[in-house]
Design an enzyme around this catalytic site. Structure first.
Site, short mmCIF file in Angstrom:
data_model
loop_
_atom_site.label_atom_id
_atom_site.label_comp_id
_atom_site.label_asym_id
_atom_site.label_seq_id
_atom_site.Cartn_x
_atom_site.Cartn_y
_atom_site.Cartn_z
CB CYS A 113 -13.80 25.03 -72.19
SG CYS A 113 -12.81 26.43 -71.64
CG HIS A 180 -9.20 -0.57 -54.35
ND1 HIS A 180 -8.21 -1.08 -55.16
CD2 HIS A 180 -10.37 -0.82 -54.99
CE1 HIS A 180 -8.78 -1.59 -56.25
NE2 HIS A 180 -10.08 -1.45 -56.18
NE ARG A 217 -10.31 -0.05 -63.15
CZ ARG A 217 -9.98 -1.32 -63.02
NH1 ARG A 217 -8.76 -1.72 -63.23
NH2 ARG A 217 -10.87 -2.22 -62.71
CB CYS A 221 -14.08 -1.05 -60.16
SG CYS A 221 -12.55 -1.69 -59.46
#
Lengths: 260, 106
Positions: A113, A180, A217, A221
């Site tokens: 944008c 996870h 994040r 990891c």
């Protein structure tokens, strides 16, 4: 003795036949990272005057209204009041971009944008300005159910993201799914492992003492399993974001969240 | 871009104990860290915070490098009369920020 050997052989067989259990979390058992936190940290997220992420939201609101770039336009000049125009938008990202022919995340959409409509320079990943605008836009979707991945054009990219999630990598040879999907109900060095449901990004991590994006994040990891992290904005990272958001479909957005 | 979040109850009864919460945006660089090339990152922290209630100081705190980024300071005071709370943060590199909030005491 013989039966013990049989059991061990059977266990080995199971272990080799499915090196990765890859059992996806059932819908009913999905939990936001919020539910793993202490009552103190939850209270911090729930109180808008205690949640440090709101500092970025305030900055984002200022940036939303300020004119920038060669076009001399502010975000508000096209999109008006973000409270109405941006409600539910972050819950649909990463989304398919027709011009590029691939998914883009919210940060990339803001920068697209800026370059096309405001004729301004793109903001750097993890810069205060980009995080502030992203947080301000994402906050408008608070409580809205995640819809990412409803667009059928995204399917091949979600599949690629899922593959990456299941792929063992790094010196520790771990896939995202090993922790996870398979071990989210356990702890690692005293910390809850959690399910990797990205419901609150960009979020304030107490460890970072700052707001950070989902890509930050994910990169942390990857470094943790001693793999080479992808660069910010890399297609692989966006696909992984896309898979994780589609995996959390239906869960309410909580940006800007607080995490330990 | 500096922003602060202030939480003062809009209304209180005379004599009530009220909680005031403040959150100030600041990196709180300790001065103990070094860059990859070994140079010390200069200290940049808030050193002092104060709150005045209708001009009278009701709370003051000194801040040190061990305090985390974006200091969140809360304290209690007694609502005595309607008026204004003035908050001030002072720190390194000429950092100086103010904010205020009003209260109606019945």
């Amino acid at each position: 003795m013989r039966s013990v050997h049989t059991i061990i052989a059977a266990m080995l067989l199971i272990a080799t036949a499915s090196p990765l259990r890859a059992s996806e979390i059932p819908q009913g058992e999905r939990r936001s990272g919020f539910s793993f936190m202490t009552p103190e940290t939850r209270a911090m997220q729930n109180d808008d005057t205690a949640n440090p992420g709101m500092l970025w939201v305030l900055d984002g609101e200022t940036l939303w209204k300020s004119k920038t770039g060669a076009a001399g336009k502010a975000c508000a000049d096209c999109h008006d009041d973000a409270r109405a125009s941006m409600k539910g938008v972050a819950a649909r990202y990463p989304a398919f971009d027709k011009a590029l022919g691939r998914p883009v995340n919210l940060e990339q959409r803001i920068n697209l944008c800026r370059t096309t409509h405001q004729q301004a320079t793109p903001l750097a990943y993890e810069s205060r300005e980009l995080l502030a605008l992203t947080a301000f836009v994402a906050q408008q979707s608070r409580g809205v159910a995640i819809e990412t991945g409803s667009d059928p054009q995204l399917e091949p990219f979600i599949d690629k993201g899922r593959e990456l999630f299941m792929l063992r990598q790094g010196q520790l040879n771990l896939a995202c799914a090993n922790c996870h999907d398979d071990n989210w109900d356990k702890r690692l060095a005293g910390s809850a492992i959690t399910q990797a449901q990205p419901t609150g990004y960009p979020l304030y991590r107490l460890e970072w003492q700052s707001l950070g994006s989902l890509e930050r994040r994910l990169r942390a990891c990857m470094t943790g399993v001693r793999a080479q992290a992808y660069d910010y904005g890399a297609p692989e990272l966006v696909e992984l974001e896309l898979y994780l958001m589609s995996r959390a479909k239906g869960m309410p957005m909580e940006a800007p969240a607080v995490r330990p | 871009m500096t922003s602060a979040l202030i939480n003062v109850p809009a209304k209180a009864k005379r004599g009530d104990i009220i909680e005031i919460k403040t959150l100030m945006s600041h990196i709180m660089e300790t001065g103990y860290r070094r860059t990859a090339t070994g140079e010390v990152v200069p200290r940049d922290i808030i050193t002092s915070f104060s709150c005045r209630y209708n001009g009278i100081e009701v709370f003051r705190a000194d801040l040190f490098p061990a305090i985390a980024a974006n200091p969140f300071i809360t304290f209690f005071t007694v609502a005595t009369e309607s008026g204004k709370f003035d908050f001030e943060w002072i720190g390194d590199k000429g950092f100086s920020e103010t904010a205020s909030a009003s209260i109606t005491v019945e």
